[in-house]
Scaffold this motif. Structure first.
Motif, short mmCIF file in Angstrom:
data_model
loop_
_atom_site.label_atom_id
_atom_site.label_comp_id
_atom_site.label_asym_id
_atom_site.label_seq_id
_atom_site.Cartn_x
_atom_site.Cartn_y
_atom_site.Cartn_z
N ALA A 1 -25.83 -0.59 14.28
CA ALA A 1 -25.38 -1.99 14.03
C ALA A 1 -25.60 -2.66 12.26
O ALA A 1 -25.26 -3.30 11.71
N GLU A 2 -26.83 -1.86 12.29
CA GLU A 2 -27.46 -2.31 10.54
C GLU A 2 -26.78 -1.98 9.82
O GLU A 2 -26.51 -2.44 8.21
N LEU A 3 -26.13 -0.53 10.02
CA LEU A 3 -25.83 0.67 9.04
C LEU A 3 -24.65 -0.31 8.86
O LEU A 3 -23.44 -0.22 7.87
N LEU A 4 -23.78 -0.73 10.15
CA LEU A 4 -22.48 -1.29 10.14
C LEU A 4 -21.77 -2.76 9.49
O LEU A 4 -20.28 -3.14 9.27
N LEU A 5 -23.58 -3.17 9.34
CA LEU A 5 -23.37 -4.77 8.99
C LEU A 5 -24.03 -4.80 8.37
O LEU A 5 -25.23 -5.36 7.93
N PRO A 6 -23.70 -4.63 6.74
CA PRO A 6 -25.00 -5.07 5.34
C PRO A 6 -24.31 -6.19 5.34
O PRO A 6 -23.12 -7.19 5.35
N SER A 7 -24.89 -6.58 4.35
CA SER A 7 -25.04 -7.71 3.24
C SER A 7 -23.35 -8.24 3.12
O SER A 7 -23.18 -9.44 3.63
N HIS A 8 -22.40 -8.02 2.75
CA HIS A 8 -20.76 -8.17 2.36
C HIS A 8 -20.03 -8.63 3.09
O HIS A 8 -19.62 -9.34 3.00
N VAL A 9 -20.50 -7.24 4.37
CA VAL A 9 -19.61 -7.52 5.81
C VAL A 9 -20.06 -9.03 6.34
O VAL A 9 -19.42 -9.77 6.53
N VAL A 10 -21.24 -9.01 6.36
CA VAL A 10 -21.82 -10.07 7.09
C VAL A 10 -21.25 -11.53 6.62
O VAL A 10 -21.11 -12.94 7.10
N LYS A 11 -21.09 -12.04 5.18
CA LYS A 11 -20.92 -12.57 4.46
C LYS A 11 -19.37 -12.86 4.83
O LYS A 11 -18.95 -14.14 4.53
N ALA A 12 -18.91 -12.29 4.62
CA ALA A 12 -17.40 -12.43 5.09
C ALA A 12 -17.40 -12.60 6.39
O ALA A 12 -15.70 -13.32 6.74
N LEU A 13 -17.72 -12.54 7.23
CA LEU A 13 -17.81 -12.99 8.81
C LEU A 13 -18.18 -14.08 8.82
O LEU A 13 -17.28 -14.45 10.14
N VAL A 14 -19.00 -14.65 8.41
CA VAL A 14 -19.33 -16.10 8.08
C VAL A 14 -18.23 -16.67 7.78
O VAL A 14 -18.15 -17.73 8.37
N GLN A 15 -17.86 -16.07 6.48
CA GLN A 15 -17.23 -17.45 5.41
C GLN A 15 -15.07 -17.52 6.77
O GLN A 15 -14.99 -18.59 6.56
#
Length: 397
Positions: free
Chosen positions: A229-243
Motif C-alpha cells: 500500500a505504501e509503495l503504490l501510494l507515494p506522495s504525488h499520487v496521494v496529493k492527486a487523489l486528495v485534489q
C-alpha cells in the motif's frame, strides 16, 4: 437537464389538455333530442330505411364515460414522451462520450503509439456504453477504456429510479501489466469497502483494511501487506487523489486477478473429469467518476494522467524479501485451503452419486418378482464373497 425535463412535462401537459378539449367538443356536438320527447324519436324513424354505411375505414364510436378519448390520447402522449426522451437521452450520452474523448485524446496519444481502431476512435456498444482502445506502450499491453453512462434514454430510470438509486457516469481504465511484484491492492470509496471486498476474489482472499496518512476520509485502502500500500501510494499520487477525490471511484492493482475462477470441466488422458483453474493476470484497473456536463469534462484528465503514471510505478516497485516471503506463505495457505474445499466438494459429489445409484437399485429390486429377487440376492452375496476373498489374498502376499 432542467430544460429537458421542462420540455417533457410540457409535452405531457399539452397531450392531457388536448384530450380533455376533444372530450368536451364531442359532448357539445351530440345530436339534439327531437320535439315530442324521447318517445317521438323511435316513431320518426320507424319504417324508414337505415342510412347506408360508407365503405372503407370507419372511425370507432366515442367510448363511454366522461373523458371520451382522453385515456387513448394520454397513452399516445406517454409513448411520444418515451420516444422523444429516448433520442434526447442517447444524444446527451453521445455528447458526453465525445467530450471525454476530446479531452483525453492528447494524453492517450502521448502515452500510446496507436490510439483507437481503424473504423473509429471510439466504439458505441449501446446508448449508455462506449469503449476506447489504445496500444503500444512499455510496461503494459494496452488500455481498454469503458464509459458506463447513465441510462438517460430510459424515461423511467432517468426521472424516477435515479432519484431513489443515484448512479454516476464512470470511466473504467483496464490495463494489463507486463510485470508486477506479488501484491494485491485496492482503493475505493469508504461506503463501497464491503462490496469491493466481497466482489473481488483476490481482495477477499488476501487483503485487509489499511490506514494511509494523508488520504481523504472518504477513501479506504485494502491491501495484502502494508508495504504494498505504501509503495503504490507515494506522495504525488496521494496529493492527486486528495485534489480530485470527488472523481475517484476505485483503483485495483493485482497479480492475482482471476484467482478462484475455474475453466469448464474437461476430460484428461485417463478419462477423468478435471476442472483447471484460470491463470491469474497482472492488471491495473482505474475507475473514475465523470462530470455530468461536457464543459467540466477536462476535470477528469488529471486522473487519467495519474493512471498512466501508475503503469510505470507498478512496473518499478519492488517489495522486500521479508514481504515477499510473507506473501508466498499467505498464498500457499490459501491454495491449501482451496484444495481442501475442492476435495471435500468432490467427496460430497461421490457420496451423492453412490446414494443415488443405491436408490435406483432398490427401486429396480422392488419391481422384480420374488424368484428374481432371490436370484439377485444370491448373485450379490457371491460378488461380495469374491471381493472379500480377493482382499484376503492380497493381505497374505
Amino acid at each position: 437537464m432542467k430544460w429537458q425535463l421542462l420540455f417533457l412535462l410540457s409535452c405531457f401537459a399539452i397531450a392531457l389538455v388536448g384530450a380533455h378539449e376533444l372530450a368536451d367538443d364531442e359532448d357539445d356536438e351530440a345530436p339534439a333530442v327531437p320535439q315530442g320527447g324521447a318517445a317521438a324519436a323511435p316513431a320518426a324513424t320507424e319504417g324508414a330505411p337505415s342510412a347506408p354505411k360508407p365503405a372503407g375505414f370507419q372511425f370507432p364510436d366515442k367510448p363511454e364515460g366522461p373523458y371520451g378519448w382522453a385515456m387513448e390520447i394520454g397513452a399516445i402522449g406517454i409513448l411520444v414522451l418515451y420516444a422523444v426522451n429516448y433520442f434526447m437521452g442517447g444524444a446527451s450520452n453521445k455528447k458526453l462520450a465525445t467530450a471525454w474523448m476530446k479531452e483525453v485524446c492528447e494524453t492517450m496519444e502521448q502515452n500510446f503509439a496507436r490510439v483507437g481502431l481503424k473504423e473509429a476512435m471510439m466504439v458505441q456498444e449501446s446508448n449508455d456504453e462506449y469503449k476506447f482502445y489504445a496500444t503500444g506502450r512499455i510496461n503494459c499491453s494496452g488500455v481498454l477504456a469503458t464509459l458506463n453512462l447513465q441510462t438517460r434514454q430510459d424515461l423511467l430510470s432517468r426521472f424516477i429510479l435515479s432519484q431513489a438509486f443515484p448512479k454516476y457516469d464512470t470511466c473504467t481504465l483496464e490495463i494489463p501489466l507486463d510485470s508486477l511484484d506479488p501484491m494485491v491492492f485496492a482503493l475505493c470509496r469508504k461506503r463501497d469497502t464491503k462490496n469491493t471486498h466481497n466482489t473481488l476474489n483476490d481482495v477477499r482472499a488476501y487483503c485487509k483494511q489499511r490506514t494511509i496518512a494523508g488520504l481523504p476520509a472518504n477513501l479506504s485502502v485494502l491491501s495484502d501487506t502494508m508495504e504494498a500500500a505504501e509503495l503504490l501510494l507515494p506522495s504525488h499520487v496521494v496529493k492527486a487523489l486528495v485534489q480530485y477525490e470527488p472523481y475517484v471511484q476505485m483503483i485495483h492493482v493485482s497479480d492475482q486477478v482471476g484467482i478462484g475462477n475455474t475453466q469448464p470441466a474437461a476430460e484428461n488422458a485417463d478419462g477423468k473429469t478435471e476442472v483447471a483453474p484460470v491463470q491469474c493476470r497482472k492488471v491495473l484497473k482505474f475507475v473514475m467518476r465523470l462530470p455530468s456536463t461536457e464543459s467540466k469534462m477536462a476535470e477528469c484528465v488529471p486522473l487519467v494522467r495519474v493512471a498512466m503514471q501508475m503503469i510505470d510505478l507498478c512496473a518499478n516497485v519492488r517489495v522486500s524479501d521479508k514481504t515477499r516471503t510473507a506473501v508466498q506463505d499467505m498464498r500457499r495457505a490459501f491454495e491449501q485451503e482451496m484444495n481442501r474445499e475442492t476435495e471435500e466438494e468432490r467427496q460430497e459429489k461421490m457420496r451423492e452419486k453412490k446414494a443415488e445409484k443405491k436408490r435406483q437399485q432398490e427401486e429396480e429390486f422392488e419391481k422384480l418378482t420374488p424368484e428374481q429377487q432371490r436370484k439377485r440376492e444370491e448373485k450379490d452375496a457371491k460378488k461380495a464373497l469374491k471381493q472379500r476373498t480377493g482382499k484376503m489374498k492380497m493381505m497374505r502376499i
